[in-house]
Scaffold this active site. Structure first.
Site, mmCIF file in Angstrom:
data_model
loop_
_atom_site.group_PDB
_atom_site.id
_atom_site.type_symbol
_atom_site.label_atom_id
_atom_site.label_comp_id
_atom_site.label_asym_id
_atom_site.label_seq_id
_atom_site.Cartn_x
_atom_site.Cartn_y
_atom_site.Cartn_z
ATOM 1 N N ASN A 7 8.581 -4.400 20.306
ATOM 2 C CA ASN A 7 8.311 -3.922 18.949
ATOM 3 C C ASN A 7 9.159 -2.666 18.759
ATOM 4 O O ASN A 7 8.851 -1.620 19.320
ATOM 5 C CB ASN A 7 6.810 -3.622 18.829
ATOM 6 C CG ASN A 7 6.420 -3.182 17.435
ATOM 7 O OD1 ASN A 7 7.271 -3.005 16.566
ATOM 8 N ND2 ASN A 7 5.134 -2.990 17.217
ATOM 9 N N ARG A 97 8.526 -8.493 17.390
ATOM 10 C CA ARG A 97 7.764 -8.313 16.168
ATOM 11 C C ARG A 97 8.747 -7.956 15.057
ATOM 12 O O ARG A 97 9.494 -6.987 15.182
ATOM 13 C CB ARG A 97 6.765 -7.174 16.350
ATOM 14 C CG ARG A 97 5.982 -6.944 15.102
ATOM 15 C CD ARG A 97 4.968 -5.864 15.280
ATOM 16 N NE ARG A 97 4.120 -5.843 14.101
ATOM 17 C CZ ARG A 97 3.163 -4.973 13.896
ATOM 18 N NH1 ARG A 97 2.904 -4.064 14.787
ATOM 19 N NH2 ARG A 97 2.450 -5.017 12.802
ATOM 20 N N HIS A 186 0.265 -7.572 8.746
ATOM 21 C CA HIS A 186 -0.751 -7.766 9.812
ATOM 22 C C HIS A 186 -1.049 -9.251 10.036
ATOM 23 O O HIS A 186 -2.111 -9.609 10.557
ATOM 24 C CB HIS A 186 -2.106 -7.102 9.462
ATOM 25 C CG HIS A 186 -2.099 -5.614 9.441
ATOM 26 N ND1 HIS A 186 -2.832 -4.893 8.518
ATOM 27 C CD2 HIS A 186 -1.494 -4.703 10.223
ATOM 28 C CE1 HIS A 186 -2.662 -3.604 8.730
ATOM 29 N NE2 HIS A 186 -1.843 -3.465 9.760
ATOM 30 N N ARG A 247 -2.746 6.232 3.918
ATOM 31 C CA ARG A 247 -2.277 5.547 2.696
ATOM 32 C C ARG A 247 -3.422 5.365 1.712
ATOM 33 O O ARG A 247 -4.541 5.070 2.114
ATOM 34 C CB ARG A 247 -1.704 4.167 3.061
ATOM 35 C CG ARG A 247 -0.368 4.240 3.723
ATOM 36 C CD ARG A 247 0.089 2.867 4.190
ATOM 37 N NE ARG A 247 0.270 2.863 5.625
ATOM 38 C CZ ARG A 247 0.346 1.771 6.375
ATOM 39 N NH1 ARG A 247 0.283 0.578 5.823
ATOM 40 N NH2 ARG A 247 0.500 1.863 7.680
ATOM 41 N N GLU A 390 -2.215 -8.295 19.018
ATOM 42 C CA GLU A 390 -1.024 -8.815 18.333
ATOM 43 C C GLU A 390 0.088 -9.152 19.320
ATOM 44 O O GLU A 390 0.797 -10.137 19.162
ATOM 45 C CB GLU A 390 -0.538 -7.783 17.308
ATOM 46 C CG GLU A 390 -1.482 -7.686 16.110
ATOM 47 C CD GLU A 390 -1.247 -6.456 15.262
ATOM 48 O OE1 GLU A 390 -1.716 -5.370 15.645
ATOM 49 O OE2 GLU A 390 -0.596 -6.574 14.211
#
Ligand code: AMP
Length: 404
Positions: A7, A97, A186, A247, A390
């Site tokens: 990643n 990823r 996601h 956020r 993940e």
């Protein structure tokens, strides 16, 4: 079979080496951070040869670019006395990823020239992420020229959304010419926990209607009908939807104009404000849920309100996704907050008995590992806590694709 999952960020490379077999396990993992800065950090954990325990360490060094970072990772993996493997040829494939696959990718794919071009074409949709992901692919191809590289996209799982869910009510050519639409993110996590829920419930995924709630630093939900995503809270960017660590999630779309005029903020200022200084941090001063809970427990009113705002947004989406699905088999909580914070789960699910979603407070408050069922015995829908992974999902998808 050994699969390396990568990643890559703008100044970091995270990695995990999996041994996938009868039992899937991680045999080495780590992160190279602050690449290109004066001092870089390499933090790693590796299983020692013969399975004789783990070694964990952080080293300060100078890593000038991503290629050097990748070389350091290979050295750590293959180190003759402490490495988890003897030769890099033991690695069968690399899973990357990739944040934005746009409309081009509905599933993981082996990387070739065309795939690289398609990821490049999606850079305008993810200017902060796709360029770094491409650098990761480039350096991995240089370091491992003979093994397949596979791209697993955060957006792919959501590509089954119908037009009525992904289209914004803007001039249609914005979508047709420029790809402006809801994509969602996601996806790897949502699809992983959905599969785990089906396994747990002993039913085929394509018969299940699920609401998956990923609550980490970033947060999103997905409505999954008969195994396929039909709606999700993040939009063209990961700013939309739920309240997150820093956020804002959904706001009145006219607010940026108001802020620009009233506070003389530039577009860049507003971008920073909404992405980095809002959410939990904006409401109560910290984006770390543990601190927010501690502050609330100590009587801090702002933290209590922040948690109410956070959970109320989720609860509203549970209601709207229930409407989108028609009926519901399970609500699933996952990621750092979803897996660990009973207070949030209680606020989100409390009072939903009318929808057949009934939380059992005692079960909800019990700590534990693995999959946990926290609905009451009489609840029509299950409420499950399912730890996400993940990286494991990327490794499994990579294995699947190279075996076919
Ligand atoms: P993630 O992005 O999945 O790593 O989740 C990060 C968020 O989960 C942060 O807000 C953490 O404070 C929160 N988190 C992780 N573990 C715990 C825990 N044991 N209790 C409360 N919050 C946690």
């Amino acid at each position: 079979m050994k699969i390396l999952v990568i990643n890559t960020g703008s100044s970091s490379i995270k990695y995990q080496l999996f041994d996938l077999g009868s039992q899937d396990k991680v045999i080495a993992s780590g992160i190279v951070e602050k690449i290109g800065e004066d001092i870089s950090f390499v933090t790693y954990k590796r299983i020692l040869p013969g399975g004789s325990g783990f070694e964990e360490n952080t080293e300060e060094c100078s890593i000038g670019d991503h290629a050097k970072g990748m070389n350091r990772i290979v050295d750590l993996l293959v180190d003759s006395t402490h490495g988890s493997i003897k030769d890099k040829k033991e690695i069968s494939a690399i899973g990357h990823r990739v944040v934005h696959g746009g409309e081009a990718f509905h599933s993981p794919t082996i990387i070739d020239e065309e795939v690289i071009k398609a990821i490049e074409r999606n850079i305008p949709l993810a200017p902060l992420h796709n360029p770094s992901n491409l650098v990761g692919i480039e350096v991995a191809e240089l370091t491992f020229p003979d093994i397949p590289q596979v791209a697993v996209f955060d957006t792919a799982f959501h590509q089954t959304m119908p037009m009525k869910a992904f289209l914004y009510a803007l001039p249609l050519e914005m979508y047709k010419k420029n790809g402006i639409r809801r994509y969602g993110f996601h996806g790897t996590s949502h699809s992983y926990v959905a599969e785990k829920a089906a396994e747990y419930m002993g039913r085929p995924l394509n018969e299940l209607n699920l609401i998956t709630i990923h609550l980490g630093n970033g947060a999103s939900m997905a409505a999954i009908k008969e195994g396929e995503c039909v709606d999700t809270t993040m939009g063209m960017t990961p700013l939309a939807g739920l309240v997150m660590g820093t956020r804002s999630g959904d706001i009145d779309p006219a607010l940026p104009f108001f802020m620009a005029e009233r506070f003389r903020l530039s577009l860049k200022d507003i971008d920073t404000l909404l992405n980095k200084d809002s959410g939990l941090k904006g409401l109560c001063g910290t984006n770390d849920m543990r601190e927010v809970i501690d502050q609330k427990d100590a009587g801090d009113e702002d933290s209590k309100i922040a948690l109410d705002v956070y959970a109320y947004r989720i609860k509203k989406y549970i209601g709207s996704y229930f409407a989108a699905l028609g009926n519901l088999d399970a609500v699933i909580f996952t990621a750092g907050i979803g897996e660990n914070v009973s207070y949030i789960r209680e606020l989100c699910c409390g009072g939903l008995d009318g929808l057949g979603i009934e939380i059992d407070l005692e079960r909800n408050n019990k700590n534990g590992n693995g999959i946990r069922e926290i609905n009451s015995a009489g609840s029509k829908s299950k409420i499950l806590i399912i730890p996400t992974d993940e990286e494991l999902k990327i490794a499994q998808e990579t294995k699947k694709i190279i075996e076919n």
